[in-house]
Write a protein that holds these residues in place. Sequence first.
Motif, PDB file in Angstrom:
ATOM      1  N   LEU A   1      14.212 -38.404  94.625  1.00 29.42           N
ATOM      2  CA  LEU A   1      12.752 -38.429  94.586  1.00 29.42           C
ATOM      3  C   LEU A   1      12.178 -38.538  95.991  1.00 29.42           C
ATOM      4  N   ASN A   2      12.820 -39.341  96.826  1.00 26.25           N
ATOM      5  CA  ASN A   2      12.375 -39.495  98.207  1.00 26.25           C
ATOM      6  C   ASN A   2      12.525 -38.188  98.983  1.00 26.25           C
ATOM      7  N   LEU A   3      13.659 -37.509  98.808  1.00 29.36           N
ATOM      8  CA  LEU A   3      13.880 -36.226  99.485  1.00 29.36           C
ATOM      9  C   LEU A   3      12.851 -35.200  99.025  1.00 29.36           C
ATOM     10  N   PHE A   4      12.582 -35.145  97.732  1.00 25.84           N
ATOM     11  CA  PHE A   4      11.624 -34.184  97.194  1.00 25.84           C
ATOM     12  C   PHE A   4      10.234 -34.383  97.788  1.00 25.84           C
TER      13      PHE A   4
ATOM     14  N   ILE B   1       8.023 -31.681 100.179  1.00 26.07           N
ATOM     15  CA  ILE B   1       6.658 -31.227  99.892  1.00 26.07           C
ATOM     16  C   ILE B   1       5.750 -31.538 101.078  1.00 26.07           C
ATOM     17  N   ALA B   2       5.869 -32.735 101.609  1.00 26.14           N
ATOM     18  CA  ALA B   2       5.014 -33.131 102.739  1.00 26.14           C
ATOM     19  C   ALA B   2       5.275 -32.275 103.966  1.00 26.14           C
ATOM     20  N   SER B   3       6.546 -31.990 104.250  1.00 22.22           N
ATOM     21  CA  SER B   3       6.865 -31.190 105.438  1.00 22.22           C
ATOM     22  C   SER B   3       6.313 -29.766 105.313  1.00 22.22           C
TER      23      SER B   3
ATOM     24  N   ARG C   1       8.076 -37.258 112.178  1.00 17.97           N
ATOM     25  CA  ARG C   1       8.657 -38.366 111.422  1.00 17.97           C
ATOM     26  C   ARG C   1       9.386 -37.851 110.175  1.00 17.97           C
ATOM     27  N   VAL C   2       8.770 -36.863 109.509  1.00 23.42           N
ATOM     28  CA  VAL C   2       9.291 -36.400 108.225  1.00 23.42           C
ATOM     29  C   VAL C   2      10.595 -35.616 108.395  1.00 23.42           C
ATOM     30  N   LEU C   3      10.678 -34.760 109.407  1.00 27.16           N
ATOM     31  CA  LEU C   3      11.839 -33.878 109.560  1.00 27.16           C
ATOM     32  C   LEU C   3      13.162 -34.641 109.714  1.00 27.16           C
TER      33      LEU C   3
ATOM     34  N   PHE D   1       2.128 -34.579  97.358  1.00 27.96           N
ATOM     35  CA  PHE D   1       1.039 -34.048  98.193  1.00 27.96           C
ATOM     36  C   PHE D   1       0.048 -35.157  98.536  1.00 27.96           C
ATOM     37  N   MET D   2      -0.317 -35.938  97.540  1.00 24.98           N
ATOM     38  CA  MET D   2      -1.306 -36.992  97.756  1.00 24.98           C
ATOM     39  C   MET D   2      -0.734 -38.144  98.578  1.00 24.98           C
ATOM     40  N   GLY D   3       0.433 -38.618  98.176  1.00 30.28           N
ATOM     41  CA  GLY D   3       0.971 -39.826  98.801  1.00 30.28           C
ATOM     42  C   GLY D   3       1.645 -39.601 100.130  1.00 30.28           C
TER      43      GLY D   3
END
Length: 299
Positions: A40-43, A47-49, A193-195, A232-234
């Motif tokens: 779930l964290n990876l998913f 999406i955010a990236s 940070r996300v990558l 997307f939201m969080g």
Amino acid sequence: MADAPVRLLGEMASLGAALMWACSMSLYSRFGRLVPASGLNLFKNLIASSCLLITGLALGFHWPTDAWTVGAFALSGLIGLALGDTLLFRAIKTIGVQRTSVIQCLSPPLAAVIAWLAFDERLNHWQWIGLLTTTGSLTWLVSTRRPARVLAPVPAFHGILAAVGAAICTSLAVIILRRSLQGVDVVTGTLMRVLPAIVVLSMLSFARSGIEPMREVFRPARNGAVLTLAAFMGTFIGLLLMSTGAKYAKAGVTTAISSTYPVWILPIAHFLLGEKVSLKALLSTLLAVAGVAIMMAGA
């Protein structure tokens, strides 16, 4: 007083992040119960990236040139997004979202103490009063509600340790992020940070069980659509707002305001999920909002 509007921008952004996280946490709690925490964290980071890349291509990236800043962003992402969020999801599955939220109230004082010890970033007495009021009311609020149904066959002590670890990771990530964001735009900084978090989470996920955790996100397909919205939201909107808050407001205030997300879960759960809200919960919500107002007025 010249920088007061800038601090207000940071504090309002932190409040917006709390609202986004409240919405996304409610969706994760309902539709992501059967998805492994790491998957779930990876998913959500994937999406955010994707959203960050599109935004950055439209607005332009401004990459930092010094290695220290690049390393700081990577470290902040690994601590806060890879480790911290995985621990947070694991805690929610083990001890429930409400008890997890109580323990996350450790983040504001931890961030303030770390910033004080490491950078001599002091809070005035009104900000301390507001911080303690918000933290205390959050603790009172979530402790009055029945914890969510526990799904993971793991001892509660493990869930408590995971929640404490998530709170520590959040505090450290905010401190590192605030120092590294100066002079860097929030879209580029958030993507940096996300990558690294995606790289580490992908390696761990595929090493353990291949792509199976990602498939669980879309079982059924409706869950996948809802979890995409939550990500997307969080993670996209929420992280951009949190980064803006970390850049312009004090670390302790930023963490305290963004930690009010359990308060905003109440009306979301009432109107969207049909849960009843008690008078005691409503009063503690108003107290928490008053604490936020005190912090913003005293900044």
